[in-house]
Write a protein that holds these residues in place. Structure first.
Motif, PDB file in Angstrom:
ATOM      1  N   ILE A   1     -14.607   5.527  -0.222  1.00 35.67           N
ATOM      2  CA  ILE A   1     -14.050   5.168  -1.336  1.00 35.67           C
ATOM      3  C   ILE A   1     -12.282   4.801  -0.971  1.00 35.67           C
ATOM      4  N   SER A   2     -11.729   3.838  -1.247  1.00 38.68           N
ATOM      5  CA  SER A   2     -10.328   3.680  -0.853  1.00 38.68           C
ATOM      6  C   SER A   2      -9.396   4.722  -1.189  1.00 38.68           C
ATOM      7  N   GLY A   3      -8.901   5.055   0.001  1.00 36.22           N
ATOM      8  CA  GLY A   3      -8.054   6.257   0.000  1.00 36.22           C
ATOM      9  C   GLY A   3      -8.410   7.675   0.591  1.00 36.22           C
ATOM     10  N   SER A   4      -9.977   7.485   0.732  1.00 38.65           N
ATOM     11  CA  SER A   4     -10.371   8.768   1.497  1.00 38.65           C
ATOM     12  C   SER A   4      -9.916   9.398   2.863  1.00 38.65           C
TER      13      SER A   4
ATOM     14  N   GLY B   1      -1.435   2.932   5.254  1.00 44.34           N
ATOM     15  CA  GLY B   1      -0.660   2.193   4.349  1.00 44.34           C
ATOM     16  C   GLY B   1       0.239   1.306   5.374  1.00 44.34           C
TER      17      GLY B   1
ATOM     18  N   ALA C   1     -10.071   9.216  -4.665  1.00 42.53           N
ATOM     19  CA  ALA C   1      -9.594   9.841  -3.476  1.00 42.53           C
ATOM     20  C   ALA C   1      -8.433  10.751  -3.852  1.00 42.53           C
TER      21      ALA C   1
ATOM     22  N   ALA D   1      -1.185   5.022  -0.142  1.00 41.03           N
ATOM     23  CA  ALA D   1      -1.624   5.548   1.066  1.00 41.03           C
ATOM     24  C   ALA D   1      -1.105   6.830   1.460  1.00 41.03           C
TER      25      ALA D   1
ATOM     26  N   ASP E   1      -7.232   8.287   4.048  1.00 38.83           N
ATOM     27  CA  ASP E   1      -5.712   8.523   4.066  1.00 38.83           C
ATOM     28  C   ASP E   1      -5.575  10.221   3.910  1.00 38.83           C
TER      29      ASP E   1
ATOM     30  N   ALA F   1      -5.376   4.412  10.905  1.00 30.22           N
ATOM     31  CA  ALA F   1      -5.079   3.132  10.205  1.00 30.22           C
ATOM     32  C   ALA F   1      -4.535   2.358  11.352  1.00 30.22           C
TER      33      ALA F   1
ATOM     34  N   MET G   1       0.920  -1.182  -0.004  1.00 30.16           N
ATOM     35  CA  MET G   1      -0.020  -0.019   0.085  1.00 30.16           C
ATOM     36  C   MET G   1       0.865   1.282   0.022  1.00 30.16           C
TER      37      MET G   1
END
Length: 292
Positions: free
Chosen positions: A226-229, A114, A276, A43, A231, A141, A40
């Motif tokens: 959504i993925s990364g939002s 990440g 993101a 991230a 981060d 995270a 990852m």
């Protein structure tokens, strides 16, 4: 105590620290972001971009050695420190020695985006917390698992921790349903138990401080899920903290900016489908408009 609603009017009455016209990048704050892994690496790029878009002046990134060179090329604004990895993709214990020279030199630290290997991440956090005691610390995270230590864990000085309901359930060993049934109570209880500013994220986000103050925010849209939002949000908050905003103020502004960015992107792309990585570019104009 009733939660204070985070609105544009509230934010205008709670202005962010601003550098003087002749201020250099040091005045705008130096931040350190620790995160990323071979699985990852993106991230930390999302968080770093958002932090700079939020107005921080100087950036150092510490990430997994296997991806450090790629991160350095993708993020030319940053100094990049390579951390040797464990077999499970975390950072070896020597990471603390690589980061020690920055103690006392950075305004804010973000740890977690990440990261891999819970055990290694928790060990690193236990070393970083006293090392960066004079910096604003934001924990996200995987790094949030440091509060899962046996016994009644408490931070020595308040930090900001940013779980969503599922993560809060894991960290507190409660059900997600119980967290969602009383998000304000869950945030206040965790803030007092851990001695932390707690941002319990969701469609309704609650921010609580150890002394019982509480803010709430509703807004944005489902496209932000959504993925990364997350981060991106963590980086945004850290950039504001690096500028000198107290943790609760940086968090309130960051959450509002994140939601408003989602609304702006939905106007152009629709509620579903924006990325993101597109959120940070919205931040400077939103900061200008909210300050007007």
């Amino acid at each position: 105590m009733d939660a204070i609603a985070i609105t544009p009017a509230l934010l205008r009455d709670w202005p962010l620290p601003m550098p003087t016209p002749d201020g250099d990048k040091e005045v705008r704050g130096h931040l350190l972001i620790v995160g990323g892994s071979r699985e990852m690496p993106g991230a930390i790029l999302l968080a770093a971009t958002a932090a700079l878009r939020a107005g921080a002046g100087k950036l150092t990134v510490a990430t997994a050695a296997s991806v450090a060179q790629q991160v350095a090329v993708a993020m030319p604004e940053a100094k990049v420190i390579a951390l040797e990895e464990t077999a499970h993709g975390g950072y070896q214990s020597e990471a603390k020695d690589r980061l020690a020279p920055l103690a006392g030199k950075v305004s804010a630290v973000l740890a977690g985006p990440g990261m891999s290997d819970d055990a290694a991440s928790c060990e690193l956090m236990r070393n970083l917390l006293p090392m960066f005691a004079n910096s604003h610390i934001i924990i996200d995270a995987c790094a949030m698992n440091v509060v899962c230590n046996p016994g009644n864990f408490r931070f020595a000085q308040p930090v900001l921790i940013t779980p969503h309901a599922g993560e809060m359930a894991h960290l507190t060993r409660q059900s997600k349903e119980a967290i969602l049934a009383d998000p304000q109570g869950a945030a206040i209880d965790a803030a007092q138990r851990w001695n932390a500013v707690v941002a319990l994220k969701g469609a309704l986000t609650m921010i609580a401080t150890p002394d019982g103050r509480c803010w709430s925010h509703e807004g944005g849209n489902v496209g932000l899920a959504i993925s990364g939002s997350g981060d991106t949000l963590a980086g945004m908050i850290t950039g504001l903290a690096a500028r000198g905003a107290p943790l609760e103020q940086a968090c309130a502004w960051g959450i509002a900016l994140h939601a408003l960015a989602g609304e702006q992107l939905a106007l152009r792309f629709g509620i579903l489908g924006y990325l993101a990585r597109e959120i940070p570019a919205e931040i400077p104009a939103l900061l200008r408009n909210l300050a007007a």
